[in-house]
Design an enzyme around this catalytic site. Structure first.
Site, PDB file in Angstrom:
ATOM      1  N   GLY A 171      40.053  40.454  41.522  1.00 13.05           N
ATOM      2  CA  GLY A 171      38.989  39.737  40.869  1.00 13.05           C
ATOM      3  C   GLY A 171      37.768  40.534  40.116  1.00 13.05           C
ATOM      4  N   GLY A 221      38.967  41.676  36.948  1.00 13.37           N
ATOM      5  CA  GLY A 221      39.363  41.356  35.642  1.00 13.37           C
ATOM      6  C   GLY A 221      40.307  41.986  35.276  1.00 13.37           C
ATOM      7  N   LYS A 222      41.492  42.543  36.087  1.00 10.62           N
ATOM      8  CA  LYS A 222      42.644  42.965  35.565  1.00 10.62           C
ATOM      9  C   LYS A 222      43.375  42.217  34.455  1.00 10.62           C
ATOM     10  CE  LYS A 222      44.808  43.629  39.365  1.00 10.62           C
ATOM     11  NZ  LYS A 222      44.186  43.328  40.419  1.00 10.62           N
ATOM     12  N   THR A 223      43.813  41.055  34.778  1.00 12.71           N
ATOM     13  CA  THR A 223      44.373  40.235  34.116  1.00 12.71           C
ATOM     14  C   THR A 223      43.949  39.917  32.634  1.00 12.71           C
ATOM     15  OG1 THR A 223      45.565  39.031  35.838  1.00 12.71           O
ATOM     16  CG2 THR A 223      45.721  38.024  33.814  1.00 12.71           C
ATOM     17  N   SER A 224      42.410  39.619  32.872  1.00 11.59           N
ATOM     18  CA  SER A 224      41.932  39.388  31.569  1.00 11.59           C
ATOM     19  C   SER A 224      41.887  40.333  30.647  1.00 11.59           C
ATOM     20  CB  SER A 224      40.423  38.938  31.852  1.00 11.59           C
ATOM     21  OG  SER A 224      40.373  37.830  32.477  1.00 11.59           O
ATOM     22  N   ASP A 242      51.357  40.192  39.399  1.00 10.63           N
ATOM     23  CA  ASP A 242      50.344  39.957  40.125  1.00 10.63           C
ATOM     24  C   ASP A 242      50.333  38.392  40.675  1.00 10.63           C
ATOM     25  OD1 ASP A 242      47.705  39.392  41.205  1.00 10.63           O
ATOM     26  OD2 ASP A 242      46.409  39.919  39.295  1.00 10.63           O
ATOM     27  N   THR A 267      40.758  34.909  40.501  1.00 15.74           N
ATOM     28  CA  THR A 267      41.601  35.595  41.591  1.00 15.74           C
ATOM     29  C   THR A 267      41.016  35.457  42.976  1.00 15.74           C
ATOM     30  OG1 THR A 267      42.286  37.014  39.701  1.00 15.74           O
ATOM     31  CG2 THR A 267      42.270  37.820  42.094  1.00 15.74           C
TER      32      THR A 267
END
Length: 584
Positions: free
Chosen positions: A23, A25-28, A50, A504
């Site tokens: 949550g 913001g890794k993916t973003s 992920d 997330t």
């Protein structure tokens, strides 16, 4: 924190790994980095492992595990690996040689041992190791970006000699996650090369993503030290979601700003040594190519058109009333770290006690701040704390003492690493946990955390904990014998899942619910905590941010069949009489 994260001007290596708490913001951040580099003429491969990944939502296209070109970003290709599916295939691969040769009870035992988060991560590592070691991929792309890096625990396991033995079929030591690597002998050299690539600072960068908050920053420090210990030292820190300025006309905006600034000024000591960058808080959801491109550049006023599917939103008062009327005796709050379980456990305990119910409130929170949260006289409410460090130390000593009687040094090294796993920590506190739940004979017990469904299934299928107890004490406590049946009795036990109104945390909470269902444990209520939508903000910027929560609140409404409460983002310190503000 003045330096903004801009991949255009940072000297990034060919392999880039993003890691951080769920949550943050890794993916973003990984997506925005990939698009920025591709827009600058670099050939980029983005690989996600992920389990909570929403890459398909981010890019608005169907993705697969083979590779998908993105029309709007000509130099970008995306591989979306499904670690849950990889783990399922891996379990089948490992168990196949034993089926038909070992009793069903043993196979069930082994299958559950291979169902935990450690196995999912190792299966994911198995999948993307080929991307790290493939020479043609190295030649084709300027940057190979991984959304989610393996933990230090997983990488240490890969390096242990006993991980390549038939450990799963021989061990009875009672630790939590046995033999995840036992079926990977033929890939030992590939893994060795992958781990070597990860630790080569000339070609690999590890990007730790956090938020400007205490809990995610401590988690980032822990991950950084774990990885540094095994030679992965080329690390940078990216702090996502930094509010740029104080809005003096809005109490919520001012409080959020000063809370973030306090966290940044008191940065964990180890993180102070890392090169650090910031990404400003954005008011929009990072979905669609346009928004991905903007994330590292600027904010835009883009109003979310989603509408709430259930109004008015319930507060925690409705939940407490339902728990009281249904006469629940054991109440757990579950969710990822940092979602507010401890404060909400205290709120529920206080609400029930004020109805005249005798309540015992217990925590495994390492910060042990319940005594600060509850600071007023209440004759119906008692408190206790399970010290995870003490329980884990006792459990490790018991297991290693037994293992030392007949195992090699290599196998003992494997057990020592196994005892560092998250599942082991849950099992280690099981004895104290069971004793507290036993208090439900005479009062309502509220606990701010609980073993996951996987851990409970593991305990039920192997009785490993019971075996350890009987070896060390000569008998099995009644509290342990009664615990699992009690947890599965939905008339007596309620598990409340706590999440945040973001992608997330909601996806992770949904997986947690499925895990509980596998183990036969009921969940009715959810809590969406720290909602800006439910707060009375006057800030135009935060109002836009609040509207981006609607799709996730609607998702929780769908999953929970409408049984959810929403807690507003609160600017004050919630303790003592202030908890009563939440009971409305």
């Amino acid at each position: 924190m003045d330096k903004l994260f801009n991949p255009e001007i940072i000297n990034l290596t060919q392999y880039i790994f993003f890691t951080g708490k769920g949550g943050v913001g890794k993916t973003s951040t990984a997506c925005a980095t990939a698009v920025t580099l591709a827009d600058n003429g670099k050939k980029v491969l983005l690989v996600s492992t992920d389990p909570a990944s929403n890459l398909q939502d981010v890019f608005g296209v169907e993705l697969n595990n083979k590779g998908t070109s993105i029309k709007e970003v000509p130099n970008l290709e995306i591989v979306n690996l499904d670690p849950e599916e990889a783990a399922r295939e891996y379990r089948e691969y490992v168990l196949a040689p034993y089926k038909g040769k070992l009793p069903k009870s043993v196979i069930d035992n082994m299958e559950e041992q291979l169902s935990g988060s450690c196995t999912v991560e190792i299966a994911a590592f198995n999948e993307f190791s080929s991307f790290i070691t493939d020479k043609s991929i190295k030649k084709k792309y300027d940057h190979i970006i991984f959304d989610t890096a393996p933990t230090g625990h997983t990488l240490r396991m890969l390096q242990l000699p006993s991980a390549w033995s038939n450990f799963i079929s021989e061990s009875t030591h009672g630790a939590s996650c046995l033999g995840q690597l036992s079926g990977l002998e033929d890939k030992k050299e590939m893994y060795k090369e992958a781990v070597h690539t990860l630790s080569n600072k000339e070609i690999t960068t590890l990007i730790l993503v956090s938020r400007p908050e205490y809990s995610p920053l401590k988690e980032a420090e822990r991950a950084s030290l774990e990885l540094k210990d095994i030679g992965i030292s080329n690390q940078i820190l990216v702090i996502n979601g930094v509010l740029k300025e104080d809005n003096e006309n809005d109490e919520i905006s001012s409080s959020l700003y000063y809370r973030q600034q306090s966290a940044l000024k008191n940065l964990p000591e180890h993180l102070k040594n890392l090169e650090a960058y910031a990404i400003p808080l954005r008011s929009y959801n990072v979905t669609g190519i346009d928004n991905v491109r903007l994330l590292l550049k600027k904010d835009i006023k883009k109003e979310d058109n989603n509408k709430l599917k259930k109004e008015p939103l319930k507060g925690v008062k409705s939940l407490i009333e339902d728990l009281y009327l249904s006469k629940k005796k054991v109440i757990f709050l579950m969710g990822k770290g940092g979602v507010g379980k401890t404060t909400l456990a205290a709120t529920i305990a206080m609400g029930l006690s004020e109805k005249g119910t005798k309540v015992h409130l217990a925590t495994t929170d390492p910060a042990a701040h319940l005594k600060f949260v509850i600071n007023e006289e209440n004759n119906n409410l008692t408190l206790s704390k399970i010290d995870e460090r003490i329980e884990l130390k006792k459990y490790r000593e018991e297991v290693l003492k037994k293992a030392g009687e007949n195992m090699s040094e290599d196998d003992i090294a494997y057990i020592e690493e196994d005892l560092r796993s998250p599942c082991t920590q849950e099992i280690a506190v099981f004895r104290a946990f069971a004793d507290i739940v036993a208090k439900a004979e005479n009062e309502v017990v509220v606990i701010d955390t609980a073993p996951t469904g996987h851990t409970l299934l593991l305990l039920a299928s192997t009785q490993s904990y019971n075996k350890e107890i009987s070896r060390s004490e000569g008998d099995i406590p009644q509290s342990v014998l009664k615990l699992l049946p009690r947890l599965k009795n939905e008339k007596e036990t309620e598990v409340i899942i706590v999440t945040l109104p973001e992608a997330t945390p909601v996806y992770e909470a949904e997986r947690l619910q499925k895990d509980l269902k596998r183990s036969g444990i009921n969940n009715k209520w959810w809590i969406v905590n720290s909602s800006l939508l439910a707060a009375n903000t006057k800030s135009d910027f935060l109002k836009l941010k609040a509207k981006s929560e609607i799709q996730w609140i609607n998702k929780v409404n769908q999953i929970s069949l409408g049984n959810f409460a929403v807690i507003p983002w609160n600017s004050g310190e919630l303790k003592g009489v202030n908890l009563k503000k939440l009971i409305k």
